[in-house]
Design a protein around this motif. Structure first.
Motif, short mmCIF file in Angstrom:
data_model
loop_
_atom_site.label_atom_id
_atom_site.label_comp_id
_atom_site.label_asym_id
_atom_site.label_seq_id
_atom_site.Cartn_x
_atom_site.Cartn_y
_atom_site.Cartn_z
N PHE A 271 2.54 10.58 3.57
CA PHE A 271 3.31 10.09 2.43
C PHE A 271 3.88 11.26 1.60
CE2 PHE A 271 0.22 6.51 2.95
CZ PHE A 271 1.14 5.54 3.28
N GLY A 272 3.74 12.47 2.08
CA GLY A 272 4.05 13.64 1.27
C GLY A 272 5.52 13.85 0.98
N THR A 273 5.76 14.69 -0.04
CA THR A 273 7.10 15.12 -0.46
C THR A 273 8.00 13.93 -0.72
OG1 THR A 273 6.75 17.01 1.05
CG2 THR A 273 8.88 16.85 -0.01
N ASN A 274 7.54 13.09 -1.60
CA ASN A 274 8.32 11.97 -2.12
C ASN A 274 8.19 11.98 -3.64
OD1 ASN A 274 9.58 10.13 0.03
ND2 ASN A 274 7.53 10.47 0.88
N GLN A 275 8.38 10.85 -4.26
CA GLN A 275 8.27 10.74 -5.71
C GLN A 275 7.33 9.59 -6.09
OE1 GLN A 275 12.37 10.39 -7.05
NE2 GLN A 275 13.00 12.11 -5.77
N PHE A 276 6.30 9.40 -5.29
CA PHE A 276 5.34 8.34 -5.55
C PHE A 276 4.60 8.60 -6.86
CE2 PHE A 276 5.44 7.91 -0.78
CZ PHE A 276 6.09 6.68 -0.78
N THR A 277 4.28 7.53 -7.55
CA THR A 277 3.60 7.62 -8.85
C THR A 277 2.35 6.74 -8.83
OG1 THR A 277 5.01 5.84 -9.70
CG2 THR A 277 5.73 8.11 -10.10
N GLY A 278 1.68 6.71 -9.98
CA GLY A 278 0.48 5.89 -10.09
C GLY A 278 -0.74 6.60 -9.51
N THR A 279 -1.78 5.86 -9.31
CA THR A 279 -3.03 6.42 -8.79
C THR A 279 -3.09 6.25 -7.27
OG1 THR A 279 -4.18 4.33 -9.15
CG2 THR A 279 -4.25 5.96 -10.93
N ILE A 280 -3.91 7.08 -6.66
CA ILE A 280 -4.16 6.93 -5.22
C ILE A 280 -5.07 5.73 -5.03
CG2 ILE A 280 -5.16 8.03 -3.18
CD1 ILE A 280 -4.45 10.73 -4.44
N PRO A 281 -4.65 4.75 -4.25
CA PRO A 281 -5.45 3.50 -4.13
C PRO A 281 -6.86 3.76 -3.60
CG PRO A 281 -3.24 3.18 -3.23
CD PRO A 281 -3.38 4.65 -3.50
N THR A 282 -7.81 3.13 -4.25
CA THR A 282 -9.19 3.23 -3.76
C THR A 282 -9.35 2.57 -2.40
OG1 THR A 282 -9.80 1.17 -4.90
CG2 THR A 282 -10.08 3.24 -6.12
N GLU A 283 -8.40 1.72 -2.04
CA GLU A 283 -8.46 1.00 -0.76
C GLU A 283 -8.36 1.93 0.44
OE1 GLU A 283 -7.67 -1.98 -3.84
OE2 GLU A 283 -6.86 0.01 -3.39
N PHE A 284 -7.97 3.18 0.22
CA PHE A 284 -8.00 4.14 1.34
C PHE A 284 -9.42 4.26 1.91
CE2 PHE A 284 -3.81 5.71 0.04
CZ PHE A 284 -3.25 5.98 1.28
N GLY A 285 -10.41 3.99 1.08
CA GLY A 285 -11.79 4.06 1.54
C GLY A 285 -12.14 3.02 2.59
N LEU A 286 -11.27 2.01 2.77
CA LEU A 286 -11.49 0.99 3.78
C LEU A 286 -10.99 1.41 5.15
CD1 LEU A 286 -10.31 -2.12 1.70
CD2 LEU A 286 -12.67 -1.35 2.08
N LEU A 287 -10.24 2.49 5.21
CA LEU A 287 -9.60 2.91 6.47
C LEU A 287 -10.52 3.89 7.19
CD1 LEU A 287 -6.00 3.44 5.05
CD2 LEU A 287 -7.03 1.36 5.99
N THR A 288 -11.54 3.36 7.79
CA THR A 288 -12.60 4.21 8.37
C THR A 288 -12.16 4.97 9.61
OG1 THR A 288 -13.43 2.25 9.54
CG2 THR A 288 -14.46 2.80 7.42
N ASP A 289 -11.02 4.59 10.24
CA ASP A 289 -10.52 5.31 11.41
C ASP A 289 -9.51 6.39 11.04
OD1 ASP A 289 -12.05 3.84 13.16
OD2 ASP A 289 -10.47 2.36 13.56
N LEU A 290 -9.23 6.54 9.76
CA LEU A 290 -8.21 7.48 9.31
C LEU A 290 -8.66 8.92 9.55
CD1 LEU A 290 -5.42 7.24 7.87
CD2 LEU A 290 -6.61 7.74 5.75
#
Length: 440
Positions: A271-290
Motif C-alpha cells: 500500500f506504500g507511497t500513496n496518500q492514505f490517512t487514518g489509522t492502520i486497521p487492527t484487522e491486519f491481525g486477522l491475516l495470519t498468512d501475511l
C-alpha cells in the motif's frame, strides 16, 4: 476515427482475412477476433497495416541501465537500497509465480518469449490464422480456442485500453499489460474468471472501477506505479481469494477499509507511497498468512496496532515515512519469529525500545532511526542470529552500547547510533566484528 485501434481492427477482420475464413466463423468468434485485434493495434501509434516487418522479432527489449553507483553510502541510501533489493526479490518471485501459473493452464506451449524492443504487435497478426496462434508464447487458449492467458508485458501498448477487451471476459484468467504506456481509466470490466490481473507500470489514472471488486476469483491484483486516485472501497472485502494486492506508488487516499481483515488468503500487501490517512486497521491481525506488509510513505496517524504481533508468518514490515505514526513500539512484535525486515524509521514513535523485540530472532534489518525513542539499547538485541544492519540514529537514546551486541560479530555490517545520547566506551567485542564496515 480511421486511426483508432478499433477502426484498424475492423479493417483487419474485413479486408485482411479471406471471406472464406470469416464466413467459417461464428458471430462470437468474429467478436473474439476483433477484440484481440483492437488490443494488438494499441501498439501501432497509427502504423499502417502494410508496414514492413522488422527483422528481429525475438530481440530482448530489456533497456535497463546499470545502477548509479554514486553515493551508495549513508544511512538513508543504505536503507533505500535494502528496501529496493527486497522489493526486487519479491517481484522476481512474483514473476515466477505468474510463469508457473501460465504453464498450468490448458496450453501446448510454455516457451520463453519477449517482444522486440522496436517491434509492434501487428507484426505477429496473420490473416486467416486463428488469433490464438499469432503469439502462442504469450497468448494461451483453452481447448475451445478461447483466450485464457494474455501476457503483453512490455509490448509497446500505448493510449487507452480498448473497451473491446471486455469481449474476452468470459474465459480470461490471466491478463498482464504491465510495463507499457497505457493511459486513461482502468478497464471497467467484470472479469468473472480473472485470477491474475497485472496493470502495473503504466500511467492509468482515475478511480479503481467498482467492477474490479467483483473479480471474486482473483488471487493477484497488481496496479502499482500508476496515477490512480480515489479510495479503496469496502467492497474489497468480497475478494476473499486475494493472495497479493499491490497498489503502491499511486495517489490513492482515504482510510484502509477494515474489511481488509476478511481477506484471509492475503500473503503480500503493498500500500506504500500513496496518500492514505487514518489509522492502520487492527484487522491486519486477522491475516495470519501475511508475510509482507508494506505501508511506507503515507499519512497514517495513531499507533502501530499491537495486533500485528498476531501475524505469525510476517517477514517484512515497512511502516516508515509516516511522520504522524506515533505511540510506542508494540512489544508484541517480539513474537514474530519469522520477521527479517522491520522498517519503522522516520515516524513519531515514542517511549523505550521493548526488550521483547530481541525475541524476533530472524531479524536481519532493523531500522528505528529518526523517531523520539528514549531509554537504552536493549541487551536482548544480542539474541538476533542473523542481524546485518541496525539503525537507531536520531533518537533520544541514552546509556552505553550493550556488550551483548558482541554476539553479532559474524553478521553485522552496519551500526548507526548517530545523533543519540549513547555514551561510554565501545565494547571490546566490537574488535571481533569481521563484516562491520559502516559505524555511525
Amino acid at each position: 476515427d480511421e486511426t483508432s485501434a478499433q477502426s484498424k481492427a475492423l479493417e483487419f477482420v474485413l479486408t485482411q482475412d479471406s471471406k472464406a475464413y470469416v464466413f467459417g466463423l461464428t458471430e462470437d468468434q468474429i467478436i473474439h477476433r476483433y477484440a484481440m485485434s483492437a488490443l494488438f493495434f494499441t501498439s501501432t501509434d497509427g502504423q499502417d497495416l502494410n508496414a514492413p516487418v522488422l527483422t528481429n522479432p525475438n530481440a530482448n527489449g530489456d533497456s535497463n541501465t546499470p545502477e548509479n553507483t554514486n553515493e551508495l553510502f549513508g544511512g538513508l541510501r543504505r536503507r533505500q537500497m535494502a528496501e529496493e533489493r527486497f522489493r526486487r526479490e519479491q517481484r522476481e518471485e512474483w514473476a515466477f509465480r505468474h510463469e508457473r501459473r501460465t504453464q498450468t493452464t490448458e496450453t501446448t506451449e510454455t516457451l520463453q518469449f519477449t517482444i522486440g524492443e522496436d517491434d509492434t504487435l501487428i507484426e505477429y497478426m496473420k490473416p486467416d490464422v486463428h488469433e490464438c496462434d499469432w503469439l502462442p508464447e504469450l497468448v494461451k487458449c483453452n481447448k475451445q480456442r478461447r483466450i485464457v492467458n494474455l501476457n503483453l508485458r512490455s509490448a509497446g501498448l500505448k493510449g487507452s485500453v480498448p473497451s473491446e477487451i471486455g469481449r474476452l471476459q468470459r474465459d480470461l484468467k490471466v491478463l498482464n499489460l504491465s510495463d507499457n504506456k497505457l493511459t486513461g481509466s482502468l478497464p471497467a470490466v467484470n472479469f468473472r474468471q480473472m485470477e491474475d490481473l497485472d496493470l502495473s507500470l503504466n500511467k492509468f489514472s482515475g478511480k479503481i472501477p467498482n467492477l474490479l471488486y467483483k473479480m471474486i476469483k482473483c488471487r493477484e491484483l497488481s496496479l502499482w506505479d500508476n496515477e490512480l486516485t480515489g479510495s479503496i472501497q469496502t467492497k474489497i472485502g468480497e475478494m476473499t481469494n486475494l493472495e497479493i494486492i499491490a497498489i503502491d506508488d499511486n495517489k490513492l487516499s482515504g482510510p484502509i477499509p477494515t474489511e481488509i481483515g476478511l481477506l484471509q488468503a492475503l500473503n503480500w500487501t503493498y500500500f506504500g507511497t500513496n496518500q492514505f490517512t487514518g489509522t492502520i486497521p487492527t484487522e491486519f491481525g486477522l491475516l495470519t498468512d501475511l508475510s509482507v506488509m508494506s505501508m511506507v510513505s503515507n499519512q497514517f496517524t495513531g499507533d502501530i496496532p499491537t495486533q500485528v504481533g498476531l501475524v505469525t508468518d510476517l517477514q517484512y514490515l515497512a511502516l516508515h515515512y509516516n511522520n504522524d505514526l506515533g505511540g510506542t513500539i508494540p512489544s508484541e512484535l517480539g513474537s514474530l519469529t519469522k520477521l527479517s525486515v522491520a522498517f519503522l524509521h522516520e515516524n513519531s514513535l515514542t517511549g523505550t525500545i521493548p526488550p521483547e523485540l530481541g525475541q524476533a530472532i530472524s531479524m536481519e534489518d532493523l531500522a528505528l532511526g529518526v523517531n523520539y525513542l528514549t531509554g537504552s539499547i536493549p541487551a536482548s538485541f544480542g539474541n538476533f542470529e542473523n542481524l546485518l544492519s541496525i539503525s537507531l540514529g536520531d533518537n533520544y537514546l541514552t546509556g552505553t552500547i550493550p556488550p551483548a551486541l558482541g554476539n553479532l560479530a559474524e553478521t553485522l555490517y552496519y551500526f548507526d547510533i548517530y545523533g543519540t545520547g549513547i555514551s561510554g566506551t565501545v565494547p571490546e567485542s566490537f574488535g571481533l566484528f569481521v563484516n562491520l564496515t559502516r559505524v555511525y
